[in-house]
Write a protein that holds these residues in place. Sequence first.
Motif, mmCIF file in Angstrom:
data_model
loop_
_atom_site.group_PDB
_atom_site.id
_atom_site.type_symbol
_atom_site.label_atom_id
_atom_site.label_comp_id
_atom_site.label_asym_id
_atom_site.label_seq_id
_atom_site.Cartn_x
_atom_site.Cartn_y
_atom_site.Cartn_z
ATOM 1 N N PHE A 140 0.878 -1.173 0.000
ATOM 2 C CA PHE A 140 0.000 0.000 0.000
ATOM 3 C C PHE A 140 0.916 1.225 0.000
ATOM 4 O O PHE A 140 1.831 1.318 0.822
ATOM 5 N N ARG A 148 -2.772 7.491 -3.807
ATOM 6 C CA ARG A 148 -2.779 6.228 -3.069
ATOM 7 C C ARG A 148 -2.991 5.063 -4.023
ATOM 8 O O ARG A 148 -3.770 5.167 -4.975
ATOM 9 N N SER A 149 -2.311 3.977 -3.729
ATOM 10 C CA SER A 149 -2.445 2.794 -4.582
ATOM 11 C C SER A 149 -2.110 1.543 -3.781
ATOM 12 O O SER A 149 -1.411 1.595 -2.767
ATOM 13 N N SER A 150 -2.629 0.430 -4.265
ATOM 14 C CA SER A 150 -2.304 -0.879 -3.686
ATOM 15 C C SER A 150 -1.946 -1.808 -4.831
ATOM 16 O O SER A 150 -2.580 -1.773 -5.891
ATOM 17 N N TYR A 151 -0.933 -2.634 -4.629
ATOM 18 C CA TYR A 151 -0.497 -3.492 -5.730
ATOM 19 C C TYR A 151 0.294 -4.690 -5.225
ATOM 20 O O TYR A 151 0.816 -4.700 -4.101
ATOM 21 N N PHE A 192 -1.703 -3.494 -10.097
ATOM 22 C CA PHE A 192 -2.515 -2.716 -9.175
ATOM 23 C C PHE A 192 -3.810 -3.447 -8.831
ATOM 24 O O PHE A 192 -4.430 -4.077 -9.691
ATOM 25 N N ASP A 194 -7.059 -2.091 -8.225
ATOM 26 C CA ASP A 194 -7.518 -0.732 -8.509
ATOM 27 C C ASP A 194 -8.407 -0.145 -7.415
ATOM 28 O O ASP A 194 -8.353 1.054 -7.145
ATOM 29 N N HIS A 196 -8.316 0.356 -4.286
ATOM 30 C CA HIS A 196 -7.432 0.285 -3.120
ATOM 31 C C HIS A 196 -8.172 0.573 -1.814
ATOM 32 O O HIS A 196 -7.798 0.069 -0.756
ATOM 33 N N TRP A 200 -7.972 -1.963 1.293
ATOM 34 C CA TRP A 200 -7.482 -1.472 2.585
ATOM 35 C C TRP A 200 -8.486 -1.780 3.698
ATOM 36 O O TRP A 200 -8.102 -2.207 4.793
ATOM 37 N N TRP A 238 -5.278 7.029 4.928
ATOM 38 C CA TRP A 238 -6.071 5.919 4.412
ATOM 39 C C TRP A 238 -7.256 5.593 5.313
ATOM 40 O O TRP A 238 -8.152 4.855 4.910
#
Length: 239
Positions: A140, A148-151, A192, A194, A196, A200, A238
């Motif tokens: 994260f 912000r991104s998660s991958y 990603f 997408d 996120h 989270w 977040w």
Amino acid sequence: MKTLPIAIAICLLLPACKGDDPNAAAQAAQQQVQAQEQAAEAMAKQFEEAVAAQNWPLAKAHGDILQIRYPSSAAAVRIKPALDGIKAKAEVAQQEKRLAALWTYGDEAVKGGSQLSASLYSQEPVDTDGSGSRPVRLIFRDHPDWGRSSYLVLEAGDFDCYAGCKLKVIADGKTHVLPGSRPKTDEAIAMFIDDHKALWKLVKNAKQLSIEFPTKAVGKKTAEFEVGGLDATQLPKWN
């Protein structure tokens, strides 16, 4: 010889020849018991101080040692009813510490501010290209310019998600479907997740998380993560 009867008579008058004084032996035994009780009470005090501080592993250690060294002492008898509960709390505390240690947090100075991140590796390595199993990393990231991104990041192979894909995410037994996308970049083998925000939220409230993802070489694979030790305060925006 006249000296032998005299020697015998003298010996009978000496305590060493008569044997140990029973009163002295009893007194010595009593002193030993008192010393053991005092030592046990000192250890019980350490146990009680650790309990008051809610340091359950330390309390368990003091309690266990007390039961082993002075099992019949008044202190050992007194704390024994509480010891099982303390042991259970100690196990929970140790598990929480282990889970927290799985996460790594970053705070890197970049143009425009700081890049914050939270990441952990999969519980078991995954074979993503047929050449052997390697860890999969979940990240994260909060970047001042990129947002912000998660991958997920692989160490070998590639994701088959350049045109977008649907990812099966299971959090504590409940199945969710989240969109994924593989950016066209050679900087990292990254894909990603997408949504996120949704991911989270799942991670914050779950203990176990799995993500099924498509690969180019070996089809769909699943990475399992023990996420229960997340410190969400490390990424304050977040929450």
